[in-house]
Write an enzyme that holds these catalytic residues in place. Sequence first.
Site, short mmCIF file in Angstrom:
data_model
loop_
_atom_site.label_atom_id
_atom_site.label_comp_id
_atom_site.label_asym_id
_atom_site.label_seq_id
_atom_site.Cartn_x
_atom_site.Cartn_y
_atom_site.Cartn_z
N SER A 191 -8.47 -1.51 -0.50
CA SER A 191 -8.95 -0.16 -0.41
C SER A 191 -10.24 -0.09 -1.20
O SER A 191 -11.33 0.36 -0.77
CB SER A 191 -7.98 0.96 -0.62
OG SER A 191 -7.03 1.08 0.43
N ARG A 211 0.87 -1.27 -0.19
CA ARG A 211 0.01 0.07 -0.09
C ARG A 211 0.83 1.10 0.04
O ARG A 211 0.93 2.02 0.96
CB ARG A 211 -0.83 -0.19 0.97
CG ARG A 211 -1.68 -1.36 0.92
CD ARG A 211 -2.75 -1.68 2.06
NE ARG A 211 -4.15 -0.96 1.82
CZ ARG A 211 -5.03 -1.32 2.63
NH1 ARG A 211 -5.04 -2.07 3.70
NH2 ARG A 211 -6.24 -0.68 2.22
N GLN A 236 -1.29 2.84 -5.59
CA GLN A 236 -2.51 3.22 -5.16
C GLN A 236 -3.68 2.68 -6.10
O GLN A 236 -4.77 2.19 -5.78
CB GLN A 236 -2.71 4.57 -4.94
CG GLN A 236 -2.59 4.89 -3.63
CD GLN A 236 -2.61 6.37 -3.16
OE1 GLN A 236 -3.10 7.17 -4.18
NE2 GLN A 236 -2.55 7.05 -2.17
N ASP A 238 -4.74 -0.93 -5.39
CA ASP A 238 -5.04 -1.49 -4.02
C ASP A 238 -6.49 -1.84 -3.96
O ASP A 238 -7.27 -1.24 -3.68
CB ASP A 238 -4.76 -0.02 -3.33
CG ASP A 238 -5.14 -0.31 -1.84
OD1 ASP A 238 -5.31 -1.45 -1.40
OD2 ASP A 238 -4.71 0.58 -1.06
#
Length: 382
Positions: free
Chosen positions: A133, A122, A127, A130
Amino acid sequence: MRIAVLRETLGGERRVALVPTTIATLKKAGFEFVVESGAGAGCFLSDSDYQNAGATVVVDRGELLRDADVVVKVQPPTVEEAGSLREGAVLVSTMQPLANLEVVRVLMSKNVTTFSMDLVPRISRAQSMDALSSQATASGYKAVLIAAASLPKFFPMLTTAAGTIFAAKVLVLGAGVAGLQAIATARRLGAMVSAYDVRPAVKEQIESLGAKFLQFDPGERDTEDKGGYAKALSAEAQQRQQKWLEDQIAGFDVVITTALIPGKPAPRLITRETVERMRPGSVIVDLAAEAGGNCEITQAGKTIEHNHVTVHGPVNLPSTMAVHASQMYSRNVSGLITTLVKDGKVQIDLSDDVIRGALVTHQGEVMHEATRAAMAEAPNHK
Ligand code: NAD
C-alpha cells in the site's frame, strides 16, 4: 540484535530500506545498526546522517553481513546477494518469491529465514507494515503527475481573460490503493475524474473522493476473492469489458490504468483499436506495465507515441519518489521487525498470521505455499 541495512544494487533503485529517523527510534528499543556506506545516497541521506542516528557505517559488505542477525533490503536480493548472507540470518525484503525461485532456493539452502514485505497479510493489525500500500500510494500519485506533464492541456478548469478552459477528463481504471491515490491526486489538480473497478465494493470509495463511478456489469457475480482482491474475468467477460471500455475511453483526455490480479498477468483492458479511437494528444499511463500492461500498446519502461496518443509504461515509480517512499517503507519494515522481536531475540511465532503470512523460507524449508508449488513444478527453473 544487529540489523544490517544494505545498499540497493538494482539499476535505477534509489530507495533505502531503513531511514535514520526509524533507526534512531529503534535504537531506543535496544537494536544495533550497521549500514552499508552509500545506502541512503539515492534519497539524499548521507553516511553521517546514519552515524548521527547511532548506526555504524561500513564500507565492506562482507564485514557488514558477517555479524548481522537481520538484513533489510528494498529489492529482492540477487542470487549472489542471497549467497553472501550468513547461515541462519533473517532477511526482510520485498521478495516477489514466485518471480525469484532461484533466489528462494539459495536462501533455503543457507537456512535463511526470509520475510517478504509484499506478502504481509493486508489485515487491519498489519496496516503499518503494508509496503504494497505505501509504495502503491507513491505510484498512484506519480502516475497523475506524469500524465499532467505530458498532456498538452490544463488539468483544472480556468476562467481567464483569454477565454474559458475546460477541465481535463481523467479516467482511472482499477481503484485499489494506487488507483484511489491517482483519483485523489487528479482531483487535487482540478480534473474531472471518473473511475471503474471490477469490484463493485469500491464504488463508495471512488465517489467519496469526488469521482464518478462508471458502471459495467461483467455478468459474473464473484469478482472479488476472500482477501479483497479481484478475480480474473472469463475470456468472454473480458472481451465485453474491452468493448465497453472502447466506447467509454474515447471521451477522456487521460487514462490511468492500475488493474492487477495477484499472481497473474495484468488484465488487458485497452486494445490497440481503443487507443486508435482516442483524441490526438491524449495520454495513457499504464501502471500495470511490469505485469504485462493493461493496454495493448504498453511497453514496460518506455513511452510510446501511437497514433498521436502517448502511452507511458513506467516501472518502479516508487523509486522516483525515493525520499517519501523510503520513509514509508522504513516504517513498514520497522513494524515487521518489532513484531518479530521479543525479549531481544527474533521469535518466529508460526501461530501469528502476519509472521506466518510473510514467511518465505525458514529452517531450510519453503514456507510460502504458492512458491513451494511453483518450485515443485519447475525443479530446475532459474
Ligand atoms: P491490486 O494492485 O491487486 O489491483 C488493483 C485494482 O485493480 C484492484 O482494485 C482490482 O479490483 C482492480 N482490477 C483487477 N482486474 C480488473 C479489471 N479487469 N477491471 C478493472 N479493475 C480491475 O490491488 P491493491 O490496490 O493492492 O489492493 C486491493 C485490495 O486490497 C482492496 O480490496 C483493498 O481494500 C485491499 N486492501 C486492504 C487493506 C487492509 O488493511 N485491510 C490494505 C490494503 C489493501
